[in-house]
Design a protein around this motif. Structure first.
Motif, PDB file in Angstrom:
ATOM      1  N   ARG A 153       0.810  -1.214   0.000  1.00 42.02           N
ATOM      2  CA  ARG A 153       0.000   0.000   0.000  1.00 42.02           C
ATOM      3  C   ARG A 153       0.846   1.268   0.000  1.00 42.02           C
ATOM      4  O   ARG A 153       0.543   2.215  -0.715  1.00 42.02           O
ATOM      5  N   TRP A 154       1.900   1.267   0.831  1.00 44.64           N
ATOM      6  CA  TRP A 154       2.623   2.517   1.069  1.00 44.64           C
ATOM      7  C   TRP A 154       4.082   2.490   0.623  1.00 44.64           C
ATOM      8  O   TRP A 154       4.735   3.521   0.636  1.00 44.64           O
ATOM      9  N   GLY A 155       4.615   1.335   0.266  1.00 43.93           N
ATOM     10  CA  GLY A 155       6.032   1.251  -0.068  1.00 43.93           C
ATOM     11  C   GLY A 155       6.851   0.997   1.179  1.00 43.93           C
ATOM     12  O   GLY A 155       6.532   0.135   1.998  1.00 43.93           O
ATOM     13  N   GLY A 156       7.938   1.757   1.365  1.00 42.67           N
ATOM     14  CA  GLY A 156       8.754   1.603   2.560  1.00 42.67           C
ATOM     15  C   GLY A 156       8.045   2.132   3.787  1.00 42.67           C
ATOM     16  O   GLY A 156       7.431   3.205   3.750  1.00 42.67           O
ATOM     17  N   VAL A 157       8.119   1.392   4.891  1.00 42.51           N
ATOM     18  CA  VAL A 157       7.451   1.775   6.131  1.00 42.51           C
ATOM     19  C   VAL A 157       8.416   1.602   7.294  1.00 42.51           C
ATOM     20  O   VAL A 157       9.446   0.921   7.168  1.00 42.51           O
ATOM     21  N   SER A 177      13.411   2.351   3.734  1.00 47.69           N
ATOM     22  CA  SER A 177      13.232   2.364   2.289  1.00 47.69           C
ATOM     23  C   SER A 177      12.393   1.167   1.852  1.00 47.69           C
ATOM     24  O   SER A 177      12.231   0.186   2.594  1.00 47.69           O
ATOM     25  N   LEU A 178      11.883   1.256   0.631  1.00 50.76           N
ATOM     26  CA  LEU A 178      11.112   0.149   0.071  1.00 50.76           C
ATOM     27  C   LEU A 178      11.966  -1.112   0.010  1.00 50.76           C
ATOM     28  O   LEU A 178      11.504  -2.211   0.362  1.00 50.76           O
ATOM     29  N   GLU A 179      13.215  -0.983  -0.416  1.00 46.36           N
ATOM     30  CA  GLU A 179      14.083  -2.161  -0.510  1.00 46.36           C
ATOM     31  C   GLU A 179      14.375  -2.744   0.864  1.00 46.36           C
ATOM     32  O   GLU A 179      14.398  -3.967   1.040  1.00 46.36           O
ATOM     33  N   GLU A 180      14.597  -1.900   1.860  1.00 36.94           N
ATOM     34  CA  GLU A 180      14.826  -2.399   3.219  1.00 36.94           C
ATOM     35  C   GLU A 180      13.611  -3.145   3.734  1.00 36.94           C
ATOM     36  O   GLU A 180      13.737  -4.185   4.405  1.00 36.94           O
ATOM     37  N   THR A 181      12.427  -2.634   3.436  1.00 39.41           N
ATOM     38  CA  THR A 181      11.201  -3.296   3.867  1.00 39.41           C
ATOM     39  C   THR A 181      11.066  -4.655   3.206  1.00 39.41           C
ATOM     40  O   THR A 181      10.769  -5.668   3.858  1.00 39.41           O
ATOM     41  N   ASN A 541       8.771  12.827  11.987  1.00 33.13           N
ATOM     42  CA  ASN A 541       9.721  12.125  11.133  1.00 33.13           C
ATOM     43  C   ASN A 541       9.059  11.337  10.005  1.00 33.13           C
ATOM     44  O   ASN A 541       9.763  10.734   9.189  1.00 33.13           O
ATOM     45  N   MET A 542       7.734  11.341   9.973  1.00 33.20           N
ATOM     46  CA  MET A 542       7.027  10.557   8.960  1.00 33.20           C
ATOM     47  C   MET A 542       6.960  11.339   7.652  1.00 33.20           C
ATOM     48  O   MET A 542       6.462  12.462   7.602  1.00 33.20           O
ATOM     49  N   ARG A 543       7.466  10.731   6.592  1.00 26.72           N
ATOM     50  CA  ARG A 543       7.485  11.358   5.275  1.00 26.72           C
ATOM     51  C   ARG A 543       6.296  10.878   4.443  1.00 26.72           C
ATOM     52  O   ARG A 543       6.033   9.687   4.340  1.00 26.72           O
ATOM     53  N   GLN A 544       5.574  11.833   3.842  1.00 24.22           N
ATOM     54  CA  GLN A 544       4.399  11.506   3.037  1.00 24.22           C
ATOM     55  C   GLN A 544       4.835  10.966   1.670  1.00 24.22           C
ATOM     56  O   GLN A 544       5.911  11.301   1.168  1.00 24.22           O
ATOM     57  N   ASN A 545       3.996  10.123   1.073  1.00 25.10           N
ATOM     58  CA  ASN A 545       4.257   9.647  -0.283  1.00 25.10           C
ATOM     59  C   ASN A 545       4.104  10.780  -1.289  1.00 25.10           C
ATOM     60  O   ASN A 545       3.341  11.735  -1.076  1.00 25.10           O
ATOM     61  N   GLU A 546       4.806  10.657  -2.385  1.00 22.73           N
ATOM     62  CA  GLU A 546       4.839  11.705  -3.393  1.00 22.73           C
ATOM     63  C   GLU A 546       3.442  12.002  -3.936  1.00 22.73           C
ATOM     64  O   GLU A 546       2.672  11.100  -4.258  1.00 22.73           O
ATOM     65  N   GLY A 547       3.141  13.293  -4.003  1.00 25.11           N
ATOM     66  CA  GLY A 547       1.875  13.733  -4.569  1.00 25.11           C
ATOM     67  C   GLY A 547       0.751  13.877  -3.575  1.00 25.11           C
ATOM     68  O   GLY A 547      -0.344  14.324  -3.940  1.00 25.11           O
ATOM     69  N   TRP A 548       0.987  13.515  -2.298  1.00 21.31           N
ATOM     70  CA  TRP A 548      -0.090  13.544  -1.303  1.00 21.31           C
ATOM     71  C   TRP A 548       0.192  14.562  -0.199  1.00 21.31           C
ATOM     72  O   TRP A 548      -0.295  14.409   0.924  1.00 21.31           O
TER      73      TRP A 548
END
Length: 550
Positions: A153-157, A177-181, A541-548
């Protein structure tokens, strides 16, 4: 992730309350503490087991959970029947950080915390080391499952590891990051797969995580990771990794396709079911989605309207698309001679149901017009329902939420192998298995309608994507598939189509396609969900997804 969901112990802890073994009631029965759940004198570990089973209860269920319909009815496969249903927010692009309909954030982190608490406390319980090892593996599998629910849903969390945060702790974690997740999920599944139960379990253990479930979840994670949404550089090795992961499930040698497609969804156990959430027998799904014209105890509400787009995707019973001049498709009899999975998925005009033909022609009993909620497309859902063609009313039906089944494994292997190596023989072999079970005719070349000699992976890709669409319809696959394939911008900016059916004086019908609903998909931002506003507001520290960002 704030403390609002960090004091949850378990969904359904009443199970634990009735299992308490203390002689004296030293704790009020409405105050269940960690000490009671992980009790050093609970020699049978009943409370700890109930806690673990309660974590399973947080897994997604099969239900009309998005507004008043199923998740895949927010795709090109269907729509809600109720005017103004909240599921239309997906279709019309009206989601936002303040309106995340399919918000699995709280529930997933709740499950992660429960798994972590179990892992941190189980060693104090007096049960065998062997059982503890198995239960720990189950908890880690569930934790990985919940992280994948977040990732898709969100990518990296934020990854919390084994940490169990206290109620008063201020938790302001940054997103990994998405890859770390992805790497964390895969590593966890690799670590626990051999400690889980065998793949075919006793009836009383069905629904518990097993080795096949761990391998199947890994295969799905890696298939997503190899797909265009994640694999922007189209790294070939990622497709090979995904193919190998699916092959690992196949090489277990314990799963096979069930004989009857319809029966698969209304049975407690089958050779095809790898992992499922157990659900009590009910008739809720029939009552929610059955045709509306049955005015006795069998009445349905018709909340899900499958699309003409989906109906068109089913080939003829010779395996050829309805657009093929050699298929035998007859527009005047559009449901005759079709892939048997159409009958197992869709209730269409003239199909027998509850001792009479379904009437979705204009003015028919199941499409009467007026203000009654009814199909908006000329179709009702059939999949997942019991065998009620020749009964007068619905009855309770065993119906579990199948999260992984062997047909998906075969399709995933075919997809990943095609992308890695092209349309090699094994790609054909897996598709033939799926189509043969479906009841499609073999044909003179025994290819079940598949075109001979395909050498272009792009051509085979379209075939595989369509096969996955019809085989897995309404199983919460299409919603994610069109995103990971990055085709949602194409298919979700086209209207949802229906079929208008008029009955003539001589009893015959005319069929006219029409646009039932508009769809909007903003490809610049809608491939990922917005982080819920509450998480952004309370965590600097929470970063929003692009475009939102608004």
């Amino acid at each position: 992730m704030q403390r609002k969901y960090f004091l949850y112990i378990i969904a359904g802890l009443c199970v634990v309350q009735t299992a308490c073994k203390r002689t004296l009631e030293t704790e009020p029965q409405d105050r269940l503490t960690e000490e009671l759940v992980f009790d050093e004198i609970d020699k049978n570990a009943d409370n700890a087991k109930a806690f673990l089973l309660g974590t399973y209860a947080l897994l997604p269920s099969i239900s009309n959970r998005i507004g008043n319909t199923l998740l895949d009815a927010t795709t090109d496969d269907g729509m809600a029947s109720i005017d103004g249903d909240r599921s239309n927010d997906y279709r019309l692009g009206r989601i936002s950080p303040l309106n995340v309909l399919d918000n699995a954030w709280d529930n997933s982190y709740k499950g992660i915390r429960q798994a972590n608490m179990f892992l941190s406390k189980i060693d104090r319980v007096p049960t065998t080391d062997e059982l503890k090892k198995q239960w720990k593996a189950e908890a880690r599998f569930l934790r990985a499952f919940f992280y994948f629910e977040l990732m898709k849903r969100w990518g990296g969390v934020p990854l919390v590891g084994d940490k169990v945060f206290g109620f008063r702790e201020n938790i302001n974690l940054s997103r990994n990051s998405l890859e770390e997740t992805k790497n964390y999920i895969v590593a966890e599944l690799d670590a626990v797969k051999d400690d889980l139960q065998p793949n075919i379990m006793a009836d009383g253990e069905v629904g518990r995580a097993n080795k096949g479930a761990a391998l199947a979840l890994k295969a799905r994670v890696l298939l997503y990771w190899a797909s265009p949404l994640y694999n922007e550089g189209n790294t070939p090795q990622w497709w090979t990794d995904a193919a190998n992961a699916a092959k690992d499930v196949m090489d277990l040698g314990v799963y096979t396709l069930a004989t009857a497609y319809t029966d698969l969804f209304i049975t407690g156990k089958s050779t095809e079911m790898i992992f499922a959430k157990m659900q009590a027998p009910s008739q809720t799904l029939e009552q929610q989605n059955g045709p509306v014209g049955y005015l006795n105890a069998a009445a349905g509400r018709g909340l899900t309207s499958p699309s003409q787009n989906l109906v068109d995707a089913f080939p003829m019973n010779n395996g050829l698309p309805i657009t093929d001049p050699l298929s035998g498709y007859d527009a005047a009899n559009p449901y005759t001679g079709r892939d048997p999975r159409l009958d197992a998925t869709i209730l269409y005009n003239g199909k027998k149901w509850l001792n009479r033909p379904v009437e979705t022609f204009e003015g028919g009993r199941d499409k009467p017009g007026g203000i009654v909620t009814q199909t908006k497309t000329g179709y009702y859902l059939r999949k997942f329902m019991g065998k009620f063609e020749s009964t007068a009313a619905y009855a309770n039906t065993t119906r579990h939420m199948i999260h992984f089944r062997y047909a998906e494994t075969l399709l995933s292997y075919a997809e990943a192998l095609n992308e890695a190596e092209g349309p090699v023989q094994a790609v054909y072999d897996n598709l033939v298995l799926i189509r043969k079970r479906a009841g499609i005719k073999a044909g003179a070349n025994n290819l079940y309608g598949l075109p001979e000699g395909v050498t272009d992976k792009a051509v085979m890709r379209k075939i595989i994507q369509n096969e996955r669409r019809i085989e897995m319809a309404f199983e919460e696959q299409r919603f994610w598939d069109i995103r990971r394939w990055k085709i949602a911008g194409e298919v979700m900016n086209q209207p949802v189509e229906g079929m208008k059916i008029d009955k003539l004086a001589d009893g015959t019908f005319t069929y006219t396609r029409f646009n039932a609903a508009a769809s909007v998909f903003d490809a610049a931002r809608m491939y990922w969900y917005p982080i819920p506003y509450a998480e952004i507001e309370t965590n600097p520290n929470m970063r929003q997804n692009e475009g939102w960002d608004y």
